[in-house]
Scaffold this motif. Sequence first.
Motif, short mmCIF file in Angstrom:
data_model
loop_
_atom_site.label_atom_id
_atom_site.label_comp_id
_atom_site.label_asym_id
_atom_site.label_seq_id
_atom_site.Cartn_x
_atom_site.Cartn_y
_atom_site.Cartn_z
N PHE A 14 0.83 -1.22 0.00
CA PHE A 14 0.00 0.00 0.00
C PHE A 14 0.86 1.27 0.00
CE2 PHE A 14 -2.10 2.80 3.41
CZ PHE A 14 -2.66 3.66 2.49
N ILE A 15 1.60 1.49 1.08
CA ILE A 15 2.30 2.78 1.20
C ILE A 15 3.46 2.82 0.21
CG2 ILE A 15 3.44 4.39 2.77
CD1 ILE A 15 1.97 3.03 5.10
N GLY A 16 4.18 1.70 0.09
CA GLY A 16 5.34 1.65 -0.79
C GLY A 16 4.98 1.95 -2.24
N TYR A 33 11.76 -3.53 -4.53
CA TYR A 33 12.23 -4.83 -4.07
C TYR A 33 11.14 -5.38 -3.14
CZ TYR A 33 15.58 -8.17 -1.99
OH TYR A 33 16.25 -9.30 -1.57
N ASP A 34 10.49 -6.46 -3.53
CA ASP A 34 9.33 -6.93 -2.76
C ASP A 34 9.18 -8.44 -2.93
OD1 ASP A 34 6.46 -5.24 -1.83
OD2 ASP A 34 6.41 -7.41 -2.06
N LYS A 35 8.81 -9.08 -1.84
CA LYS A 35 8.63 -10.54 -1.88
C LYS A 35 7.29 -10.94 -2.52
CE LYS A 35 8.43 -14.30 1.53
NZ LYS A 35 8.32 -14.58 2.98
N GLU A 81 5.22 -7.40 7.52
CA GLU A 81 3.87 -7.90 7.77
C GLU A 81 3.19 -6.76 8.52
OE1 GLU A 81 2.36 -10.71 6.88
OE2 GLU A 81 4.15 -11.34 5.79
N SER A 82 1.99 -6.36 8.08
CA SER A 82 1.44 -5.10 8.61
C SER A 82 0.07 -5.22 9.27
CB SER A 82 1.38 -4.08 7.47
OG SER A 82 0.42 -4.49 6.51
N HIS A 83 -0.50 -6.43 9.34
CA HIS A 83 -1.87 -6.50 9.86
C HIS A 83 -1.91 -7.03 11.29
CE1 HIS A 83 -6.08 -6.24 9.68
NE2 HIS A 83 -6.35 -7.50 9.47
N PRO A 145 1.72 -8.42 18.90
CA PRO A 145 2.95 -8.96 18.29
C PRO A 145 3.42 -8.10 17.11
CG PRO A 145 1.40 -10.72 18.78
CD PRO A 145 0.67 -9.43 19.04
N TYR A 146 2.47 -7.51 16.38
CA TYR A 146 2.87 -6.60 15.28
C TYR A 146 3.69 -5.43 15.83
CZ TYR A 146 2.42 -2.56 12.17
OH TYR A 146 2.69 -1.44 11.42
N SER A 147 3.12 -4.71 16.81
CA SER A 147 3.83 -3.51 17.27
C SER A 147 5.12 -3.87 18.01
CB SER A 147 2.93 -2.59 18.11
OG SER A 147 2.27 -3.29 19.12
N SER A 149 7.06 -6.32 17.10
CA SER A 149 8.07 -6.58 16.06
C SER A 149 8.60 -5.26 15.49
CB SER A 149 7.50 -7.48 14.94
OG SER A 149 6.53 -6.79 14.18
N LYS A 150 7.73 -4.27 15.34
CA LYS A 150 8.18 -2.98 14.81
C LYS A 150 9.08 -2.27 15.84
CE LYS A 150 6.97 -1.45 11.40
NZ LYS A 150 7.56 -1.65 10.03
N ALA A 151 8.71 -2.38 17.12
CA ALA A 151 9.54 -1.76 18.17
C ALA A 151 10.92 -2.42 18.22
CB ALA A 151 8.83 -1.88 19.53
N1 NAD Z 1 -0.75 1.11 6.81
C1 NAD Z 1 -0.63 1.86 7.90
O1 NAD Z 1 -1.61 2.46 8.40
C2 NAD Z 1 0.73 2.03 8.55
C3 NAD Z 1 0.87 2.99 9.56
C4 NAD Z 1 2.12 3.15 10.16
C5 NAD Z 1 3.19 2.39 9.72
N2 NAD Z 1 3.03 1.45 8.74
C6 NAD Z 1 4.21 0.69 8.31
O2 NAD Z 1 4.45 1.04 6.95
C7 NAD Z 1 5.00 -0.04 6.23
C8 NAD Z 1 4.16 -0.32 4.99
O3 NAD Z 1 2.83 -0.61 5.39
P1 NAD Z 1 1.71 -1.00 4.34
O4 NAD Z 1 0.42 -0.66 4.94
O5 NAD Z 1 2.08 -0.46 3.01
O6 NAD Z 1 1.88 -2.57 4.33
P2 NAD Z 1 1.42 -3.64 3.24
O7 NAD Z 1 1.12 -4.88 4.00
O8 NAD Z 1 0.38 -3.08 2.34
O9 NAD Z 1 2.73 -3.86 2.34
C9 NAD Z 1 3.87 -4.52 2.80
C10 NAD Z 1 4.69 -4.93 1.60
O10 NAD Z 1 5.89 -5.57 2.08
C11 NAD Z 1 6.10 -6.76 1.33
N3 NAD Z 1 6.82 -7.71 2.19
C12 NAD Z 1 6.38 -8.28 3.35
N4 NAD Z 1 7.32 -9.08 3.87
C13 NAD Z 1 8.39 -9.00 3.04
C14 NAD Z 1 9.68 -9.59 3.05
N5 NAD Z 1 10.05 -10.44 4.01
N6 NAD Z 1 10.53 -9.30 2.06
C15 NAD Z 1 10.18 -8.44 1.05
N7 NAD Z 1 8.96 -7.86 0.99
C16 NAD Z 1 8.08 -8.12 1.98
C17 NAD Z 1 4.72 -7.25 0.93
O11 NAD Z 1 4.75 -8.11 -0.20
C18 NAD Z 1 4.01 -5.92 0.67
O12 NAD Z 1 4.17 -5.52 -0.68
C19 NAD Z 1 5.04 -1.22 7.21
O13 NAD Z 1 6.34 -1.29 7.72
C20 NAD Z 1 4.06 -0.82 8.31
O14 NAD Z 1 4.47 -1.37 9.53
C21 NAD Z 1 1.82 1.26 8.14
#
Ligand code: NAD
Length: 315
Positions: A14-16, A33-35, A81-83, A145-147, A149-151
């Motif tokens: 999403f954000i990327g 670069y994305d998995k 992983e973001s969910h 567990p999500y937060s 991992s980010k911390a």
């Molecule tokens: N969406 C939000 O509201 C929000 C808010 C604050 C921070 N964030 C952070 O921003 C970042 C992006 O969030 P998002 O919502 O775009 O997430 P998303 O889940 O939409 O996208 C994550 C991307 O990372 C890729 N990915 C996952 N594991 C991988 C790996 N091991 N190697 C390579 N690629 C991998 C996935 O294929 C996906 O394209 C995350 O780090 C998240 O923690 C998101």
Amino acid sequence: MVSGTVVVLGGAGFIGSNFVREALDSFDSVVVYDKLTYAGNRQNLEEVIDEIRFVEADIRERDVLKDEYEGADYVVNFAAESHVDRSISGGRQFVRSNVEGAFVAMDLLRDVDIKEFVQVSTDEVYGSIEEGSFVEGDKLDPSSPYSASKASADMFVNAMWETYGLPVSVVRPTNAYGPRQHPEKLIPKFTLNALRGEPLPVYGDGSNVRQWLHVKDLNRAVLEVLLEGDHDIYNIAGPDMRTNLEVTRGIIEHTGADEDLIEFVEDRKGHDQRYSIDGSKIEEDLNFEPTTNFDEGLESTVEWYVEHSDRFVDD
Ligand SMILES: NC(=O)c1ccc[n+]([C@@H]2O[C@H](COP(=O)([O-])OP(=O)(O)OC[C@H]3O[C@@H](n4cnc5c(N)ncnc54)[C@H](O)[C@@H]3O)[C@@H](O)[C@H]2O)c1
């Protein structure tokens, strides 16, 4: 235009994928670069695919990643992983991608000359706050567990500074919304459900409060930190706070759906009641302020999902 190449880790999410659009206006070349996990999607890049280099690989694959770093000047790490709900069902993949992955992505900076690396963290690392707002120096107190991992990744940033003096900055954005978000997340999910006349399952009583940040504002801030940041931590605060119920009502208003679709369901385990961060540091240091208010941003976001609903027929 900045001369140089930026590597966007997690650039098909999403954000990327929204960041890639900004980056194409700012850099000579962009590598995604994305998995391509369940959350990554080539379709998110379809109009720009000919303008970028796309590498499908895991960020833990050190040698593959090193090859990409070798021709690059800047790196942003959105890969994760973001969910939160998925992390509650099982956190292991969160440790792999968000902790080990972030570690590999930063540790490589010891071998390759990169001008700046931005680690994208989250406001969730601070935990819930009843009143007031967290600032960057406050203690981390993650609940899921999500937060957690980010911390952990943020702790590694500290180690990278203290041990090796690496050029890393951290951004901690609030809840983001906008086009191309995975339909498991609140705004796309409720919008698509509302369009289909399906229930909108609100956790608990819907009173949980979040600060909402449009993805375009978030990415402008990331770009600012990438180019002007000082190897530091920056909160990126959305301009408006809304309860989940208020967000749900906004979606109902913009889709014309029936209020009766709202269904209150059992609350998420460990659900943080209120997130609030103070965004004044990035405003003072880098002159960044968000410009999209939530009501306008929500309306245009709902419109985007209405226009692109055929993309989500299988979700
Ligand atoms: N969406 C939000 O509201 C929000 C808010 C604050 C921070 N964030 C952070 O921003 C970042 C992006 O969030 P998002 O919502 O775009 O997430 P998303 O889940 O939409 O996208 C994550 C991307 O990372 C890729 N990915 C996952 N594991 C991988 C790996 N091991 N190697 C390579 N690629 C991998 C996935 O294929 C996906 O394209 C995350 O780090 C998240 O923690 C998101």
